[in-house]
Write a protein that holds these residues in place. Structure first.
Motif, PDB file in Angstrom:
ATOM      1  N   GLU B 255      52.817  43.060  85.996  1.00 44.51           N
ATOM      2  CA  GLU B 255      54.313  42.829  86.502  1.00 44.51           C
ATOM      3  C   GLU B 255      55.632  42.677  85.728  1.00 44.51           C
ATOM      4  N   GLU B 256      55.121  41.359  85.878  1.00 48.14           N
ATOM      5  CA  GLU B 256      56.360  41.009  85.381  1.00 48.14           C
ATOM      6  C   GLU B 256      56.771  40.851  84.311  1.00 48.14           C
ATOM      7  N   VAL B 257      55.998  41.554  83.276  1.00 48.99           N
ATOM      8  CA  VAL B 257      57.032  41.612  82.043  1.00 48.99           C
ATOM      9  C   VAL B 257      57.970  42.798  81.623  1.00 48.99           C
ATOM     10  N   THR B 258      58.577  42.418  81.348  1.00 50.52           N
ATOM     11  CA  THR B 258      59.954  43.729  80.742  1.00 50.52           C
ATOM     12  C   THR B 258      60.176  44.704  80.083  1.00 50.52           C
ATOM     13  N   LEU B 259      60.579  45.357  79.579  1.00 54.93           N
ATOM     14  CA  LEU B 259      60.465  46.515  78.447  1.00 54.93           C
ATOM     15  C   LEU B 259      61.475  45.331  77.322  1.00 54.93           C
ATOM     16  N   GLU B 260      61.973  44.672  77.615  1.00 54.11           N
ATOM     17  CA  GLU B 260      63.166  44.016  76.948  1.00 54.11           C
ATOM     18  C   GLU B 260      61.844  42.779  76.552  1.00 54.11           C
TER      19      GLU B 260
END
Lengths: 414, 414
Positions: B255-260
């Motif tokens: 959940e906490e991982v963003t694309l950037e």
């Protein structure tokens, strides 16, 4: 007259969909001069919906019910509302034909039987055609109360409001709400409120309501009037008073004008080009200016100098300065602005260098410390800021302060 | 246990702000296993707020009250709630000190007296520190009922929920909801739904819910279980099935991982530095990468080349190319990526050039046409995109596609 919104749908109740319909309807109600004291969200449950409608009818004149008008078993809004009003349902021939046409138009191969449920309407109700879907809107008027039933999808609800419901309501309301927005920079929310406490306390028509934004406070002045001209006259003395109290900190009194638009306007007016040298904001400041269509007439290029080496190589910040004072310093901010302006051949430049966090802070230079430099023509000034948010908020705050600082200097250009 | 949300604030009631807090809180309540049947919005009016709190306490176990905790006179939530519970207010020394620290940190010159109102708390209440503002959160527990008071700004409310309220509530619930997020790129929402229709239809525990984001679809897999371990076992087969169906288009299952963040991780893993050459996005792409703390290890500098001249001068796009093919072309995108990589001495580069709108489109090159170039080591590729949103949405879409394209090429690096 008092209006109230009841949003029906378990997906809203569970947080899977954000209730944008309520905000949209609330705005429209204000515009047609309806007061609003309550909004409720309720799931697809007959008993609780019945209770909610009863309570709403007790305390309000008009209830907007949205959602739950579709073909499936958990679409119960129409049935329950009709029950509360004691009305029976009959099949509306016109609506049935419209639904048939709709499916023919979209070349539907299979039309399931439950779709015809949508042609059932309460006796005496005014049927509002849905040009973007199957479920019609309904207006029920009984014993001095009104229930307006609208489909949940915004693409169906909004056109129905604009085309049919608002004109219907406007005929019933002699007075409407008009508002104007006074946007204030550089003064915190609680300070703004203290400065206008007397105005807020004695207000009745127009009213003033403050809204805090990142680095800005917006004051909405709202007047109840018969037409735009009367509203303008009512608001004029308040707007004038606010302008006297906040002076240059007000950058616009128009709702639609953003800070970046005002900056682009000022740059055009002064016939200046701007450039940006960004470290911790890394492009967000330039990116924000370019929100404005036509920004190309005042902005051609910008420098994202995240590393010390880039600050030196791209815009000529001296390695001596970087070593002696660090990348986060008045001195570096100054050289960044000067260097960027020179490289880009721009009359104005804004530089931002700081520690956005969460890492990288020290006792002397804590997280949230940001230096901003602004060069305009022959003047250069740098300032120190302390932000206390997380990484994202600190970077956004730096962008707003960069624009605010630039505006301040641009206003001094004759 | 049954929870209920009461949002306090005239600006929500008037539709000036969309009630995103309610959606956020509703989701979090579901995750900690609370049922929810009602949500209410109410203005800054003591009498109506009192009635609303009483009704909510009658039918629910836990009420979340958001907004109206600030320093001004129309902030009444705390006072009215304490009154309903029959509790008096006292000044909390710890909170007073925290507010003093807060103003010292931001180097506030004037602290108006009304700020100290925020240090008043109901007797017996649990005080939750606000690390992003002045008003503390409060948990009142009396006679088997609980009221949770949270500040209105999402930047204050959300961290408080995550850090203090959710852990507090989790201790009280035997079965909780656990969820995992599968984030999918390059596949549209309706196509995703079609591809997993069978999984959604047969679901009960865990469930799958798709959420469309700009350029991404997030699939939330939620299991009800006694502990994290049991939840993990329940979710594992579904996650595996999704991984088989979407393959490399899934960039994370966290959940906490963003694309950037995923891009920064890949760049670190491959030991590559990246740079950006941006025209219509004008810094938004670089600005987004720098959302990631520690981005400095893979990113040092970027080029905002908004004008043709800047494209030539800053990163060496040839004037011939610009004249023959135009700034919005495969050829320019290619030279921008190559030139930026060379100038920045970076192994990877992304270029974006396009027509964001609303002006500037032609029949051959309409608004929404964007070219993106990606160079990674010795390979260079450019692609053409057609976006159909407004200026803001087109620029955001271009940023996501730039990151998606870069990720695709990075995955091919051995």
């Amino acid at each position: 007259m008092i209006a109230e919104i009841v949003t029906v749908g378990t997906e809203i109740l569970m947080g899977n969909i954000i209730n944008t319909n309520a905000a949209y309807l609330a705005k429209k109600c204000a515009q047609v001069g309806l007061d609003m004291y309550h909004q409720t969200v309720i799931g697809d449950n007959k008993e609780r919906l019945r209770e909610t409608i009863k309570t709403a009818l007790d305390r309000s004149d008009i209830i907007f019910l949205t959602g739950g008008l579709g073909p499936t078993d958990d679409d119960i809004t129409k049935e329950v509302t009709a029950q509360v009003f004691g009305l029976s349902l009959y099949e509306d021939t016109h609506t049935k034909e419209r639904i048939e046409d709709y499916f023919q138009n979209i070349k539907a191969k299979i039309v399931t039987n439950n779709n015809w449920k949508q042609a059932l309407v309460p006796e005496g109700a005014f049927v509002v055609d849905n040009h973007n879907g199957t479920a019609p809107g309904l207006i029920i008027e009984e014993k001095g109360k009104m229930a307006i039933l609208l489909p949940g999808p915004p693409g169906e609800l909004k056109p129905m409001m604009e085309e049919a419901i608002i004109p219907y309501l406007e005929k019933k309301q002699p007075e409407k709400f008009y508002s104007q927005m006074v946007k204030v920079l550089s003064v915190g929310e609680s300070r703004v409120e203290t400065l206008i406490k007397d105005l807020i306390e004695k207000q009745s028509n127009p009213t003033i309501a403050p809204y805090a934004k990142i680095g800005e406070v917006h004051l909405r002045v709202t007047a109840k009037a018969r037409d735009a001209e009367e509203a303008k006259q009512l608001m004029a003395p308040i707007i004038k008073e606010l302008e006297e109290r906040f002076g240059d900190n007000i950058y616009t009194t128009k709702e639609e004008v953003t800070l970046e638009e005002e900056i682009v306007r000022l740059l055009k007016e002064k016939n200046l080009k701007v450039t940006f040298a960004e470290s911790c904001t890394a492009g967000l400041l330039a990116g924000r200016l370019v929100n404005v269509p036509g920004a190309s007439s005042v902005f051609e290029e910008g420098f994202i100098t995240y590393s010390n080496e880039a600050k030196n190589k791209m815009i000529g910040v001296s390695t001596n300065t970087l070593e002696a004072h660090g990348a986060v310093s008045h001195e570096t901010a100054k050289e960044m602005a000067l260097g960027a302006a020179k490289k880009a051949n721009a009359e104005a430049a804004v530089s931002i260098t700081g520690i956005a966090g969460p890492q990288g802070g020290t006792k002397e230079k804590p997280v949230g410390l940001v230096y901003i430099g602004v060069k305009v023509l022959d003047s250069i000034e740098t300032r120190e800021y302390h932000f206390t948010g997380n990484r994202t908020k600190n970077r956004e705050s730096a962008v707003v302060k960069g624009l605010t600082f630039l505006r301040e200097r641009l206003l001094q250009v004759k």
